[in-house]
Design an enzyme around this catalytic site. Sequence first.
Site, PDB file in Angstrom:
ATOM      1  N   ARG A  74       4.889  12.231  -4.662  1.00 26.87           N
ATOM      2  CA  ARG A  74       3.791  12.752  -3.853  1.00 26.87           C
ATOM      3  C   ARG A  74       4.191  12.665  -2.386  1.00 26.87           C
ATOM      4  O   ARG A  74       4.466  11.567  -1.884  1.00 26.87           O
ATOM      5  CB  ARG A  74       2.522  11.922  -4.115  1.00 26.87           C
ATOM      6  CG  ARG A  74       1.404  12.275  -3.171  1.00 26.87           C
ATOM      7  CD  ARG A  74       0.135  11.448  -3.380  1.00 26.87           C
ATOM      8  NE  ARG A  74      -0.789  11.856  -2.348  1.00 26.87           N
ATOM      9  CZ  ARG A  74      -1.412  11.048  -1.493  1.00 26.87           C
ATOM     10  NH1 ARG A  74      -1.289   9.739  -1.593  1.00 26.87           N
ATOM     11  NH2 ARG A  74      -2.193  11.542  -0.570  1.00 26.87           N
ATOM     12  N   HIS A 118      -2.215  15.110   5.344  1.00 30.55           N
ATOM     13  CA  HIS A 118      -2.163  13.655   5.475  1.00 30.55           C
ATOM     14  C   HIS A 118      -2.172  13.343   6.972  1.00 30.55           C
ATOM     15  O   HIS A 118      -1.252  12.738   7.512  1.00 30.55           O
ATOM     16  CB  HIS A 118      -0.927  13.104   4.760  1.00 30.55           C
ATOM     17  CG  HIS A 118      -1.017  11.664   4.368  1.00 30.55           C
ATOM     18  ND1 HIS A 118      -0.833  11.220   3.074  1.00 30.55           N
ATOM     19  CD2 HIS A 118      -1.266  10.549   5.093  1.00 30.55           C
ATOM     20  CE1 HIS A 118      -0.949   9.892   3.038  1.00 30.55           C
ATOM     21  NE2 HIS A 118      -1.211   9.464   4.255  1.00 30.55           N
ATOM     22  N   GLU A 163      -7.522  10.866   2.161  1.00 36.52           N
ATOM     23  CA  GLU A 163      -8.409   9.931   2.850  1.00 36.52           C
ATOM     24  C   GLU A 163      -9.188  10.517   4.027  1.00 36.52           C
ATOM     25  O   GLU A 163      -8.952  10.154   5.184  1.00 36.52           O
ATOM     26  CB  GLU A 163      -7.606   8.704   3.322  1.00 36.52           C
ATOM     27  CG  GLU A 163      -6.947   7.956   2.193  1.00 36.52           C
ATOM     28  CD  GLU A 163      -6.389   6.598   2.612  1.00 36.52           C
ATOM     29  OE1 GLU A 163      -6.432   6.263   3.816  1.00 36.52           O
ATOM     30  OE2 GLU A 163      -5.932   5.861   1.727  1.00 36.52           O
ATOM     31  N   ASN A 299      -6.973   6.435  -3.536  1.00 32.99           N
ATOM     32  CA  ASN A 299      -6.081   5.428  -2.950  1.00 32.99           C
ATOM     33  C   ASN A 299      -6.842   4.113  -2.918  1.00 32.99           C
ATOM     34  O   ASN A 299      -7.888   4.021  -2.279  1.00 32.99           O
ATOM     35  CB  ASN A 299      -5.707   5.802  -1.516  1.00 32.99           C
ATOM     36  CG  ASN A 299      -4.954   7.128  -1.423  1.00 32.99           C
ATOM     37  OD1 ASN A 299      -4.560   7.704  -2.436  1.00 32.99           O
ATOM     38  ND2 ASN A 299      -4.752   7.602  -0.206  1.00 32.99           N
ATOM     39  N   TYR A 301      -6.363  -0.094  -2.371  1.00 34.35           N
ATOM     40  CA  TYR A 301      -5.544  -1.246  -1.994  1.00 34.35           C
ATOM     41  C   TYR A 301      -6.301  -2.561  -2.088  1.00 34.35           C
ATOM     42  O   TYR A 301      -5.701  -3.609  -2.219  1.00 34.35           O
ATOM     43  CB  TYR A 301      -5.075  -1.099  -0.538  1.00 34.35           C
ATOM     44  CG  TYR A 301      -4.081   0.011  -0.324  1.00 34.35           C
ATOM     45  CD1 TYR A 301      -2.722  -0.253  -0.362  1.00 34.35           C
ATOM     46  CD2 TYR A 301      -4.502   1.320  -0.095  1.00 34.35           C
ATOM     47  CE1 TYR A 301      -1.788   0.753  -0.167  1.00 34.35           C
ATOM     48  CE2 TYR A 301      -3.571   2.332   0.107  1.00 34.35           C
ATOM     49  CZ  TYR A 301      -2.220   2.044   0.067  1.00 34.35           C
ATOM     50  OH  TYR A 301      -1.301   3.048   0.251  1.00 34.35           O
ATOM     51  N   GLU A 355      -2.436   6.200  -4.387  1.00 33.39           N
ATOM     52  CA  GLU A 355      -1.764   5.168  -3.588  1.00 33.39           C
ATOM     53  C   GLU A 355      -2.237   3.786  -4.020  1.00 33.39           C
ATOM     54  O   GLU A 355      -3.426   3.586  -4.260  1.00 33.39           O
ATOM     55  CB  GLU A 355      -2.070   5.299  -2.080  1.00 33.39           C
ATOM     56  CG  GLU A 355      -1.436   6.477  -1.406  1.00 33.39           C
ATOM     57  CD  GLU A 355      -1.765   6.552   0.087  1.00 33.39           C
ATOM     58  OE1 GLU A 355      -2.088   5.506   0.702  1.00 33.39           O
ATOM     59  OE2 GLU A 355      -1.702   7.666   0.621  1.00 33.39           O
TER      60      GLU A 355
END
Length: 450
Positions: A74, A118, A163, A299, A301, A355
Site C-alpha cells: 500500500r 495521504h 485518515e 488504521n 495503533y 495501518e
Amino acid sequence: MGFRQDFIWGVATSSYQIEGAAAEDGKGPSIWDVYSHTPGRVFEGHTGDIACDHYHRYREDVALMAKLGVKAYRFSLSWPRIFPEGKGEVNEKGLAFYSDLVDELLSHGITPYITLYHWDQPYSLYRQGGWLNPESPNWFAEYAGTVARRLGDRVKHYITFNEPQVFIGLAFVDGVHAPGYRLPRKETLLMAHHVLLAHGMAAQAIRAAVPDAKVGYAPTSNVPVPASDKAEDIRASERAYFEMPENGDWSWNVAWWSDPVLLGHYPEDGLRILEPDLPRFGPNDLKTIAQPLDFYGQNIYRGVPTRAKDGGWEEVAHAPGSPKTAIGWHVDFDCLYWGVKFLYNRYHTPVIITENGMSATDWPSLDGQIHDASRIDYLHRHLLGLRRAASEGAEIAGYFEWSFMDNFEWNRGYSDRFGLVYVDYETQKRIPKDSFHWYAQVIRENGANL
Ligand code: FCB
C-alpha cells in the site's frame, strides 16, 4: 480458525514520507513541502526533500519487499507529482514513476494498493481554498479518474483517503499538521463534507474507468477498549466508539466519518449536536457519498481503556508505568480485536487493517543488526487479537503493517522510526530489522506460528 487462505499480508508507506525528489521531474509543491520548510513547524526543521530517496531507489525497495514476501504493498501517490497544479495538464514524468513502480511490483508478484490522498495536497489547490472550495470534490474526482484510466490496466485496488481525521482535524481543528491553522467549526465541517463528497465521486470515477476495481476508504480510530470483560463495560466501549461527544468535539468521531460512507446518512446524534454549524447538504450528496465499497480500511495503533459510568462511559487512566512506544503512544494490545469487532458489527463490510505498527528507538547494535524485540512483541500481540476477531466471525481481508521502512513522521520529522527496515538517512543504507525477518515468517505461515 486462523486467517483466511487469501489473507492479504502487506506493508504500507506514503509518498511524502518516503519519496524525496520533492521538486524533480516537474513535480509541483504540496502543502507538506511548504509546511516542512516553515520554521518551527517540524521537529528540528526536518523536511521530506530527500526522505528515503525512494523515488530513485524504488527497485531496491521493491526487491526487499519481495524478500519480505508481502502479497501487497500500500503506497500513496503524490497528487502534485501527477498534476503539479492539482488539475489541468498531467505531468507525464510523474505518472511514469508510478507506472514503473507498479510494473516493478507486479514483476515480483506484489499487488499494488494505491492510496490517492495521504495528505500532500497540491499547494496550488490549497491556495484556491483547498477543501473549503466547493470545486474540491471535482478536482479530486478528476485526479482519481485520470489515475484509474492510466494505471487501471494493472492496478485494481484503490483507497480514496487516508485518515481524514488527521488532514482535516489535526490540520484545521488543532492546527498542528499542514497547512496548520485553526478554523471555526463551521468551516471544518464544510471541509469534511467536501472530503466525503470527493470520496464518493472518486469512487465513481475509478469504477467508470476500471469496472473490476476494488475500492476502499482508510479512516483511523483510537479504540475504546473495555476495561473489564463485564458486559456493561463492553457495551459502554462500543457506544463510546460511535457516539458524538456532547461537547461537539467531532473530528475524531468514527460515525461522522464513516456512517455517511457506509450507511448513507450522517449519525443522528451528530446532526443534533453540531446543528448550528452544519453545512447545507445538497439533495443527492449522501447518495453520492455512499458508494458501495469493497472493503473498509482502518488504521489502528491505540486503544483507550473505557468503562461504564452512570448510563454512559468514562475513560480509565492507563496504569502508571504501562507500556508506551517511542512516540509516546500508550499500548493496548486488544485494540485491534475490539476495533475490528465493533466496526464490523456496525458496518458489515470486510475490514482491512490498512495501518498498524509502532515507533521504537532503533539503532544498529554492535553486530550491525537492529534488534527490535518490542516491535515484534507489539505486532505479535496485535495480530493475535486480529485473529481472534476473525475466529469470532468478523470478516477481515488483510493487514498492512506500518511501515515498510523508517520514514518522515510528519511534524516529528525523522525522530520516530516505524519501519521493518532501518534507514540510515545519511547514506540511504537499508537494514532489515529483526521484525522484518519475523514478519516474513508470519507471512510464510499465514499466521499459523502466532
Ligand atoms: C498514521 C499515518 C501514517 C503514519 C502513522 C504512524 O496516522 O497515516 O502516515 O504517520 O500514523
